[in-house]
Design a protein around this motif. Structure first.
Motif, short mmCIF file in Angstrom:
data_model
loop_
_atom_site.label_atom_id
_atom_site.label_comp_id
_atom_site.label_asym_id
_atom_site.label_seq_id
_atom_site.Cartn_x
_atom_site.Cartn_y
_atom_site.Cartn_z
N GLY A 61 0.80 -1.22 0.00
CA GLY A 61 0.00 0.00 0.00
C GLY A 61 0.82 1.27 0.00
O GLY A 61 0.43 2.27 -0.58
N SER A 62 1.98 1.24 0.65
CA SER A 62 2.80 2.46 0.69
C SER A 62 4.03 2.33 -0.18
O SER A 62 4.90 3.19 -0.16
CB SER A 62 3.19 2.79 2.13
N LEU A 111 -3.52 -10.63 0.56
CA LEU A 111 -2.40 -9.70 0.35
C LEU A 111 -1.34 -10.33 -0.57
O LEU A 111 -0.76 -9.64 -1.42
CB LEU A 111 -1.78 -9.28 1.68
N ALA A 112 -1.11 -11.62 -0.42
CA ALA A 112 -0.16 -12.32 -1.31
C ALA A 112 -0.67 -12.29 -2.75
O ALA A 112 0.12 -12.10 -3.69
CB ALA A 112 0.05 -13.76 -0.84
N ALA A 113 -1.97 -12.46 -2.92
CA ALA A 113 -2.55 -12.40 -4.27
C ALA A 113 -2.37 -11.00 -4.86
O ALA A 113 -2.05 -10.86 -6.06
CB ALA A 113 -4.02 -12.78 -4.24
N TRP A 114 -2.56 -9.97 -4.05
CA TRP A 114 -2.35 -8.59 -4.50
C TRP A 114 -0.89 -8.43 -4.94
O TRP A 114 -0.60 -7.83 -5.98
CB TRP A 114 -2.71 -7.64 -3.37
N ALA A 115 0.04 -8.96 -4.15
CA ALA A 115 1.46 -8.86 -4.50
C ALA A 115 1.75 -9.61 -5.80
O ALA A 115 2.54 -9.13 -6.64
CB ALA A 115 2.32 -9.41 -3.37
N LEU A 116 1.13 -10.77 -6.00
CA LEU A 116 1.30 -11.50 -7.26
C LEU A 116 0.79 -10.68 -8.44
O LEU A 116 1.42 -10.62 -9.49
CB LEU A 116 0.58 -12.84 -7.20
N TYR A 117 -0.37 -10.07 -8.24
CA TYR A 117 -0.96 -9.24 -9.29
C TYR A 117 -0.01 -8.11 -9.69
O TYR A 117 0.08 -7.76 -10.87
CB TYR A 117 -2.31 -8.68 -8.80
N GLU A 118 0.72 -7.59 -8.71
CA GLU A 118 1.67 -6.50 -8.97
C GLU A 118 3.06 -7.02 -9.35
O GLU A 118 4.00 -6.24 -9.46
CB GLU A 118 1.77 -5.58 -7.76
N HIS A 119 3.20 -8.33 -9.51
CA HIS A 119 4.48 -8.96 -9.88
C HIS A 119 5.58 -8.69 -8.85
O HIS A 119 6.74 -8.54 -9.20
CB HIS A 119 4.93 -8.52 -11.28
N LEU A 122 8.75 -11.62 -4.27
CA LEU A 122 9.30 -11.83 -2.94
C LEU A 122 8.27 -11.50 -1.86
O LEU A 122 8.06 -12.27 -0.92
CB LEU A 122 10.57 -11.00 -2.73
N ILE A 123 7.60 -10.38 -2.03
CA ILE A 123 6.57 -9.98 -1.06
C ILE A 123 5.43 -11.00 -1.07
O ILE A 123 4.93 -11.39 -0.02
CB ILE A 123 6.07 -8.56 -1.36
N ALA A 124 5.04 -11.48 -2.24
CA ALA A 124 3.98 -12.49 -2.34
C ALA A 124 4.39 -13.76 -1.60
O ALA A 124 3.60 -14.34 -0.85
CB ALA A 124 3.66 -12.80 -3.80
N GLY A 125 5.63 -14.18 -1.80
CA GLY A 125 6.12 -15.38 -1.12
C GLY A 125 6.16 -15.21 0.38
O GLY A 125 5.77 -16.12 1.14
#
Length: 177
Positions: A61-62, A111-119, A122-125
């Protein structure tokens, strides 16, 4: 009539058994009711869940780097731990049900799915690992709970604060009993 050595051996055995009981917490323990066990888990999980949510929101988010988000989330996790450890445990138990268990798992996975969507792999994992408790060794509240639990598992200490429980093994933890 038992000898002095037999009496001393029995005392040592009681202290060893009490130490084992006090340091190994199980959800199958017979000392607490199911509701009490769930409340203890909610208090324990509160700062861990909050740190996981904070990490995901800060990283995504930030737009912080994963490391900056980790340090900032660690600070928030430490504040949440202090609140859980020293604040009103009844209130913490109520809100802890939102930051632990399935609610936390689903939010971390979202939140992991959001991170995946944004490619942001590492954050998704890391968020997926957080959803299943795999990142807890790297979370500051885990270490703070361990530091506070000297001599007795922290979950038993939380139960004592929440419910005023005295456990039968406590008497034998004292030296000379």
């Amino acid at each position: 009539m038992p000898t002095e050595d037999e009496i001393e051996h029995a005392k040592i055995h009681l202290r060893a058994k009490a130490h084992a009981e006090a340091t190994v917490y199980s959800l199958n323990n017979s000392y607490l009711t199911q509701h009490q066990k769930a409340s203890v888990e909610a208090v324990y999980q509160f700062p861990l869940g909050l740190m996981g949510f904070a990490y995901g929101l800060l990283a995504l988010g930030s737009d912080q780097t994963w490391l900056n988000a980790y340090w900032n989330a660690s600070f928030l996790g430490a504040l949440a731990w202090a609140f859980a450890a020293y604040g009103p445990t009844g209130f913490v138990a109520k809100i802890g049900f939102l930051t632990g268990g399935w609610a936390a798992t689903l939010l971390d996975l979202a939140l992991a799915a959001w991170a995946l969507y944004e490619h942001r792999w590492l954050i998704a994992g890391l968020l997926a690992g957080t959803a299943f408790g795999l990142t807890s060794p790297a979370m500051l509240p885990t270490w703070l709970w361990a530091w506070q639990g000297k001599g007795m598992n922290i979950k038993y200490r939380i139960a004592k604060r929440l419910f005023g429980v005295n456990f039968p093994f406590e008497h034998h933890l004292r030296v000379g009993s």
